[in-house]
Design a protein around this motif. Structure first.
Motif, PDB file in Angstrom:
ATOM      1  N   UNK A 104     -21.257  12.424   6.519  1.00  0.00           N
ATOM      2  CA  UNK A 104     -19.896  12.884   6.345  1.00  0.00           C
ATOM      3  C   UNK A 104     -19.168  11.347   6.397  1.00  0.00           C
ATOM      4  N   UNK A 105     -18.031  11.476   5.674  1.00  0.00           N
ATOM      5  CA  UNK A 105     -17.288  10.078   5.654  1.00  0.00           C
ATOM      6  C   UNK A 105     -16.700   9.676   6.862  1.00  0.00           C
ATOM      7  N   UNK A 106     -16.814   8.402   7.286  1.00  0.00           N
ATOM      8  CA  UNK A 106     -16.356   7.980   8.478  1.00  0.00           C
ATOM      9  C   UNK A 106     -14.792   7.712   8.405  1.00  0.00           C
ATOM     10  N   UNK A 107     -14.159   8.817   9.266  1.00  0.00           N
ATOM     11  CA  UNK A 107     -12.718   8.418   8.834  1.00  0.00           C
ATOM     12  C   UNK A 107     -12.291   7.172   9.671  1.00  0.00           C
ATOM     13  N   UNK A 108     -12.935   6.883  10.659  1.00  0.00           N
ATOM     14  CA  UNK A 108     -12.604   5.718  11.679  1.00  0.00           C
ATOM     15  C   UNK A 108     -12.479   4.475  10.530  1.00  0.00           C
ATOM     16  N   UNK A 166       0.915  -1.087   0.013  1.00  0.00           N
ATOM     17  CA  UNK A 166       0.098  -0.144   0.040  1.00  0.00           C
ATOM     18  C   UNK A 166       0.835   1.231  -0.189  1.00  0.00           C
ATOM     19  N   UNK A 167       0.889   2.103  -1.032  1.00  0.00           N
ATOM     20  CA  UNK A 167       1.531   3.334  -0.987  1.00  0.00           C
ATOM     21  C   UNK A 167       0.739   4.485  -1.129  1.00  0.00           C
ATOM     22  N   UNK A 168       0.403   5.340   0.020  1.00  0.00           N
ATOM     23  CA  UNK A 168      -0.275   6.402   0.091  1.00  0.00           C
ATOM     24  C   UNK A 168       0.644   7.658   0.002  1.00  0.00           C
ATOM     25  N   UNK A 169       0.866   8.296  -1.085  1.00  0.00           N
ATOM     26  CA  UNK A 169       1.806   9.488  -1.380  1.00  0.00           C
ATOM     27  C   UNK A 169       1.346  10.814  -1.034  1.00  0.00           C
ATOM     28  N   UNK A 170      -0.086  10.722  -0.596  1.00  0.00           N
ATOM     29  CA  UNK A 170      -0.621  12.122  -0.242  1.00  0.00           C
ATOM     30  C   UNK A 170      -1.804  11.815   0.875  1.00  0.00           C
ATOM     31  N   UNK A 171      -1.454  11.836   2.156  1.00  0.00           N
ATOM     32  CA  UNK A 171      -2.047  11.652   3.062  1.00  0.00           C
ATOM     33  C   UNK A 171      -3.633  12.741   3.027  1.00  0.00           C
ATOM     34  N   UNK A 172      -3.106  13.876   2.820  1.00  0.00           N
ATOM     35  CA  UNK A 172      -4.176  14.952   3.162  1.00  0.00           C
ATOM     36  C   UNK A 172      -5.165  14.736   1.957  1.00  0.00           C
ATOM     37  N   UNK A 173      -4.845  14.458   0.772  1.00  0.00           N
ATOM     38  CA  UNK A 173      -5.897  14.293  -0.443  1.00  0.00           C
ATOM     39  C   UNK A 173      -6.712  13.162  -0.117  1.00  0.00           C
ATOM     40  N   UNK A 215      -3.331  15.783  11.297  1.00  0.00           N
ATOM     41  CA  UNK A 215      -2.503  14.767  10.487  1.00  0.00           C
ATOM     42  C   UNK A 215      -1.800  14.104  11.398  1.00  0.00           C
ATOM     43  N   UNK A 216      -1.137  14.383  12.501  1.00  0.00           N
ATOM     44  CA  UNK A 216      -0.325  13.588  13.223  1.00  0.00           C
ATOM     45  C   UNK A 216      -1.254  12.501  13.991  1.00  0.00           C
ATOM     46  N   UNK A 217      -2.440  13.053  14.318  1.00  0.00           N
ATOM     47  CA  UNK A 217      -3.256  11.892  15.016  1.00  0.00           C
ATOM     48  C   UNK A 217      -3.638  10.930  14.005  1.00  0.00           C
ATOM     49  N   UNK A 218      -4.015  11.149  12.745  1.00  0.00           N
ATOM     50  CA  UNK A 218      -4.249  10.254  11.670  1.00  0.00           C
ATOM     51  C   UNK A 218      -2.966   9.412  11.378  1.00  0.00           C
ATOM     52  N   UNK A 219      -1.973   9.759  11.335  1.00  0.00           N
ATOM     53  CA  UNK A 219      -0.763   8.904  11.053  1.00  0.00           C
ATOM     54  C   UNK A 219      -0.698   7.968  12.265  1.00  0.00           C
ATOM     55  N   UNK A 220      -0.944   8.344  13.427  1.00  0.00           N
ATOM     56  CA  UNK A 220      -0.921   7.618  14.627  1.00  0.00           C
ATOM     57  C   UNK A 220      -1.897   6.418  14.565  1.00  0.00           C
ATOM     58  N   UNK A 221      -2.809   6.717  14.166  1.00  0.00           N
ATOM     59  CA  UNK A 221      -4.037   5.748  14.009  1.00  0.00           C
ATOM     60  C   UNK A 221      -3.765   4.810  13.039  1.00  0.00           C
ATOM     61  N   UNK A 222      -3.283   5.091  11.915  1.00  0.00           N
ATOM     62  CA  UNK A 222      -2.994   4.241  10.545  1.00  0.00           C
ATOM     63  C   UNK A 222      -2.058   3.468  11.066  1.00  0.00           C
ATOM     64  N   UNK A 223      -0.642   3.915  11.630  1.00  0.00           N
ATOM     65  CA  UNK A 223       0.192   3.119  12.008  1.00  0.00           C
ATOM     66  C   UNK A 223      -0.152   2.173  13.094  1.00  0.00           C
ATOM     67  N   UNK A 224      -1.034   2.424  14.149  1.00  0.00           N
ATOM     68  CA  UNK A 224      -1.396   1.480  15.050  1.00  0.00           C
ATOM     69  C   UNK A 224      -2.126   0.503  14.566  1.00  0.00           C
ATOM     70  N   UNK A 284       3.924  10.203  18.103  1.00  0.00           N
ATOM     71  CA  UNK A 284       3.111   9.939  16.985  1.00  0.00           C
ATOM     72  C   UNK A 284       3.619   8.372  16.531  1.00  0.00           C
ATOM     73  N   UNK A 285       4.787   8.104  16.586  1.00  0.00           N
ATOM     74  CA  UNK A 285       5.225   6.921  16.012  1.00  0.00           C
ATOM     75  C   UNK A 285       5.502   5.811  17.078  1.00  0.00           C
TER      76      UNK A 285
END
Length: 292
Positions: A114-118, A65-72, A145-154, A177-178
């Protein structure tokens, strides 16, 4: 030589993956297919995925999985969003040839859909195929953004086969975060961290203490010093080390080349150097860096 001017004929797999990647927004789900084809579609879709199609590929067994633009990908509504929105209002979408966003991907916030980010940030841990994850910010970051990165990594680090992790270009990310990377059950063998300006020596030190299975470690443009490597000898399985554009690493005490005995490839961009150097174990022994 007579064929040197001809372009390579695309394979059937290349043709299928290119076609399917261009049609993802029209599909409710992918049919069963070999894992290498799913990865081909994922690679061909980089920069084009939304949260629904990303979910679809991971659910079908994508290994990379290659996410090159997390914001978008976090903020762009899937094309099928208008279909769902209009249907909830009792309207009929005209000319819509895209799939409706699944109900499980949405939530009601202040009486507005709304889109459910969870749903999407926590999906990676459910995959028993995921082996590699690249997570990157491109141009824009949000406060969360940091919180989202934290959740994705976890989530991703729960995936039983995940072995390779790359994270890059996040100004909002800190050591905390990491933290999930340091979990004792993590079996990462390849780690690449670059352009994280708020990372500290303490985190690199913790990597050396906790990620004992690492075989490849790459760092690029980090504000760390030699102090971060004071427990480097703990990485007994490490074979490849790359250090690029880290201006505060001077390769002096407590950094010690004696700790690199197991290294087979060392790539460094020395302070003040004009070019990167790649050294093999034989090169290092010849130069007296390693005493074998």
């Amino acid at each position: 030589e007579c064929f040197s001017n001809f372009n390579r004929v695309p394979s059937l797999v290349d043709i299928c993956s290119a076609f399917l990647s261009s049609q993802l927004e029209y599909l409710a789900e992918l049919p069963p297919m070999p894992g290498h084809l799913v990865d081909k579609i994922m690679a061909a879709s980089v920069g084009l995925l939304d949260r629904r199609t990303l979910l679809m590929l991971v659910a079908r067994g994508a290994k990379r999985v290659n996410i090159t633009d997390l914001w978008t990908i976090s903020n762009t509504f899937p094309p099928g969003w208008k279909v769902l929105h209009d249907s909830e209002l009792g309207m009929v979408s005209q000319g819509q040839l895209v799939m409706e966003v699944p109900r499980y991907m949405v939530e009601e916030v202040e009486q507005t859909w709304s889109i459910a980010n969870k749903t999407w940030v926590e999906m990676f841990g459910d995959s028993n195929k995921l082996e590699r994850l690249h997570l990157q910010s491109y141009k824009t970051e949000e406060e969360d953004s940091a919180e989202r990165v934290k959740k994705i990594l976890a989530s991703a680090l729960r995936a039983p086969r995940l072995r390779t992790l790359s994270i890059a270009y996040f100004d909002s990310v800190h050591d905390s975060t990491l933290r999930s990377i340091l979990a004792s059950k993590t079996k990462l063998t390849n780690l690449d961290i670059s352009h994280i300006p708020n990372l500290t020596d303490r985190f690199i030190h913790q990597i050396c203490l906790n990620l004992v299975h690492l075989k490849t470690f790459r760092i690029d443009f980090l504000p760390i010093t030699d102090v971060g490597f004071r427990s480097f000898t703990n990485l007994s399985y490490l074979r490849t080390l790359e250090i690029r554009a880290c201006p505060y690493i001077q390769f002096v005490n407590p950094f010690s080349f004696d700790s690199l005995r197991g290294i087979t490839t060392l790539k460094i961009d020395p302070p003040g150097g004009d070019a990167e150097m790649t050294l093999s174990a034989e090169n290092m022994q010849t130069m007296g860096i390693l005493q074998m």
